[in-house]
Design a protein around this motif. Structure first.
Motif, PDB file in Angstrom:
ATOM      1  N   GLU A  75      -5.679   8.832 -23.826  1.00  0.00           N
ATOM      2  CA  GLU A  75      -6.259  10.018 -23.206  1.00  0.00           C
ATOM      3  C   GLU A  75      -7.423  10.575 -24.015  1.00  0.00           C
ATOM      4  O   GLU A  75      -8.362  11.133 -23.455  1.00  0.00           O
ATOM      5  CB  GLU A  75      -5.190  11.105 -23.056  1.00  0.00           C
ATOM      6  CG  GLU A  75      -4.194  10.838 -21.958  1.00  0.00           C
ATOM      7  CD  GLU A  75      -3.066  11.856 -21.947  1.00  0.00           C
ATOM      8  OE1 GLU A  75      -3.043  12.735 -22.845  1.00  0.00           O
ATOM      9  OE2 GLU A  75      -2.214  11.766 -21.056  1.00  0.00           O
ATOM     10  N   PRO A  78     -12.262   8.580 -23.737  1.00  0.00           N
ATOM     11  CA  PRO A  78     -12.613   8.742 -22.309  1.00  0.00           C
ATOM     12  C   PRO A  78     -12.691   7.447 -21.495  1.00  0.00           C
ATOM     13  O   PRO A  78     -12.204   7.427 -20.357  1.00  0.00           O
ATOM     14  CB  PRO A  78     -13.961   9.462 -22.352  1.00  0.00           C
ATOM     15  CG  PRO A  78     -13.938  10.213 -23.637  1.00  0.00           C
ATOM     16  CD  PRO A  78     -13.169   9.341 -24.591  1.00  0.00           C
ATOM     17  N   PRO A  79     -13.262   6.334 -22.026  1.00  0.00           N
ATOM     18  CA  PRO A  79     -13.256   5.127 -21.181  1.00  0.00           C
ATOM     19  C   PRO A  79     -11.848   4.626 -20.853  1.00  0.00           C
ATOM     20  O   PRO A  79     -11.573   4.193 -19.738  1.00  0.00           O
ATOM     21  CB  PRO A  79     -14.019   4.099 -22.016  1.00  0.00           C
ATOM     22  CG  PRO A  79     -14.841   4.894 -22.950  1.00  0.00           C
ATOM     23  CD  PRO A  79     -14.066   6.142 -23.226  1.00  0.00           C
ATOM     24  N   CYS A  80     -10.942   4.722 -21.822  1.00  0.00           N
ATOM     25  CA  CYS A  80      -9.555   4.294 -21.579  1.00  0.00           C
ATOM     26  C   CYS A  80      -8.879   5.231 -20.583  1.00  0.00           C
ATOM     27  O   CYS A  80      -8.149   4.787 -19.700  1.00  0.00           O
ATOM     28  CB  CYS A  80      -8.785   4.249 -22.887  1.00  0.00           C
ATOM     29  SG  CYS A  80      -7.089   3.662 -22.718  1.00  0.00           S
ATOM     30  N   ASP A  81      -9.128   6.524 -20.718  1.00  0.00           N
ATOM     31  CA  ASP A  81      -8.542   7.498 -19.803  1.00  0.00           C
ATOM     32  C   ASP A  81      -9.023   7.255 -18.371  1.00  0.00           C
ATOM     33  O   ASP A  81      -8.231   7.283 -17.429  1.00  0.00           O
ATOM     34  CB  ASP A  81      -8.894   8.909 -20.260  1.00  0.00           C
ATOM     35  CG  ASP A  81      -8.146   9.974 -19.494  1.00  0.00           C
ATOM     36  OD1 ASP A  81      -6.983   9.732 -19.114  1.00  0.00           O
ATOM     37  OD2 ASP A  81      -8.725  11.057 -19.286  1.00  0.00           O
ATOM     38  N   TYR A  82     -10.306   7.004 -18.213  1.00  0.00           N
ATOM     39  CA  TYR A  82     -10.856   6.744 -16.880  1.00  0.00           C
ATOM     40  C   TYR A  82     -10.274   5.459 -16.300  1.00  0.00           C
ATOM     41  O   TYR A  82      -9.871   5.417 -15.136  1.00  0.00           O
ATOM     42  CB  TYR A  82     -12.379   6.653 -16.960  1.00  0.00           C
ATOM     43  CG  TYR A  82     -13.011   6.324 -15.633  1.00  0.00           C
ATOM     44  CD1 TYR A  82     -13.113   7.286 -14.641  1.00  0.00           C
ATOM     45  CD2 TYR A  82     -13.492   5.047 -15.362  1.00  0.00           C
ATOM     46  CE1 TYR A  82     -13.680   6.990 -13.414  1.00  0.00           C
ATOM     47  CE2 TYR A  82     -14.066   4.740 -14.144  1.00  0.00           C
ATOM     48  CZ  TYR A  82     -14.152   5.710 -13.178  1.00  0.00           C
ATOM     49  OH  TYR A  82     -14.718   5.411 -11.968  1.00  0.00           O
ATOM     50  N   LEU A  83     -10.218   4.410 -17.126  1.00  0.00           N
ATOM     51  CA  LEU A  83      -9.698   3.130 -16.644  1.00  0.00           C
ATOM     52  C   LEU A  83      -8.206   3.219 -16.328  1.00  0.00           C
ATOM     53  O   LEU A  83      -7.731   2.564 -15.399  1.00  0.00           O
ATOM     54  CB  LEU A  83      -9.961   2.028 -17.674  1.00  0.00           C
ATOM     55  CG  LEU A  83      -9.711   0.604 -17.214  1.00  0.00           C
ATOM     56  CD1 LEU A  83     -10.637   0.253 -16.055  1.00  0.00           C
ATOM     57  CD2 LEU A  83      -9.920  -0.366 -18.363  1.00  0.00           C
ATOM     58  N   SER A  84      -7.472   4.035 -17.072  1.00  0.00           N
ATOM     59  CA  SER A  84      -6.038   4.174 -16.799  1.00  0.00           C
ATOM     60  C   SER A  84      -5.795   4.814 -15.433  1.00  0.00           C
ATOM     61  O   SER A  84      -4.789   4.537 -14.791  1.00  0.00           O
ATOM     62  CB  SER A  84      -5.347   4.978 -17.895  1.00  0.00           C
ATOM     63  OG  SER A  84      -5.740   6.325 -17.844  1.00  0.00           O
ATOM     64  N   ASP A  85      -6.722   5.665 -14.986  1.00  0.00           N
ATOM     65  CA  ASP A  85      -6.597   6.229 -13.636  1.00  0.00           C
ATOM     66  C   ASP A  85      -6.848   5.165 -12.570  1.00  0.00           C
ATOM     67  O   ASP A  85      -6.323   5.259 -11.466  1.00  0.00           O
ATOM     68  CB  ASP A  85      -7.584   7.379 -13.442  1.00  0.00           C
ATOM     69  CG  ASP A  85      -7.229   8.601 -14.269  1.00  0.00           C
ATOM     70  OD1 ASP A  85      -6.040   8.738 -14.639  1.00  0.00           O
ATOM     71  OD2 ASP A  85      -8.129   9.414 -14.539  1.00  0.00           O
ATOM     72  N   GLN A  86      -7.641   4.174 -12.913  1.00  0.00           N
ATOM     73  CA  GLN A  86      -8.002   3.142 -11.947  1.00  0.00           C
ATOM     74  C   GLN A  86      -6.969   2.015 -11.879  1.00  0.00           C
ATOM     75  O   GLN A  86      -6.541   1.629 -10.800  1.00  0.00           O
ATOM     76  CB  GLN A  86      -9.379   2.541 -12.289  1.00  0.00           C
ATOM     77  CG  GLN A  86     -10.487   3.562 -12.419  1.00  0.00           C
ATOM     78  CD  GLN A  86     -10.714   4.332 -11.148  1.00  0.00           C
ATOM     79  OE1 GLN A  86     -10.706   3.763 -10.080  1.00  0.00           O
ATOM     80  NE2 GLN A  86     -10.922   5.633 -11.272  1.00  0.00           N
TER      81      GLN A  86
END
Length: 100
Positions: A75, A78-86
């Protein structure tokens, strides 16, 4: 039949008038804001959560599980957080940080 119907209508009309008649002593509408206020101490005593004192809960308050630590690490990036939503957390974490 007509007399019975007339008597029924008169009775219903009288009942409606008695039901709708307002009492001048009672306040009309909803209660005022002043009447529903309570003291701050009473409200806090009602809402306050009781503390539990078990050794396990104290442990879990201070130490996080490895999975929760990984979630926070993902979390905060930010790139990991965004990808985790996808695509989901586990795949995003593996993509950016490797295996568990």
């Amino acid at each position: 039949m007509r007399s019975l119907l007339a008597a029924l209508i008169v009775t219903l009309a009288l009942a409606a008038l008695c039901y709708c008649e307002k009492d001048p002593k009672e306040p009309s509408g909803s209660p005022s804001a002043d009447s529903i206020k309570i003291k701050k101490e009473v409200a806090n005593a009602f809402v306050k959560r009781q503390k539990r004192y078990t050794p396990y809960e104290r442990y879990y308050e201070y130490y996080k599980s490895p999975m929760e630590q990984m979630h926070e690490r993902c979390e905060n990036y930010p790139p990991c957080d965004y990808l985790s939503d996808q695509i989901g957390f586990s795949m995003a974490y593996n993509y950016y940080f490797g295996r568990y």
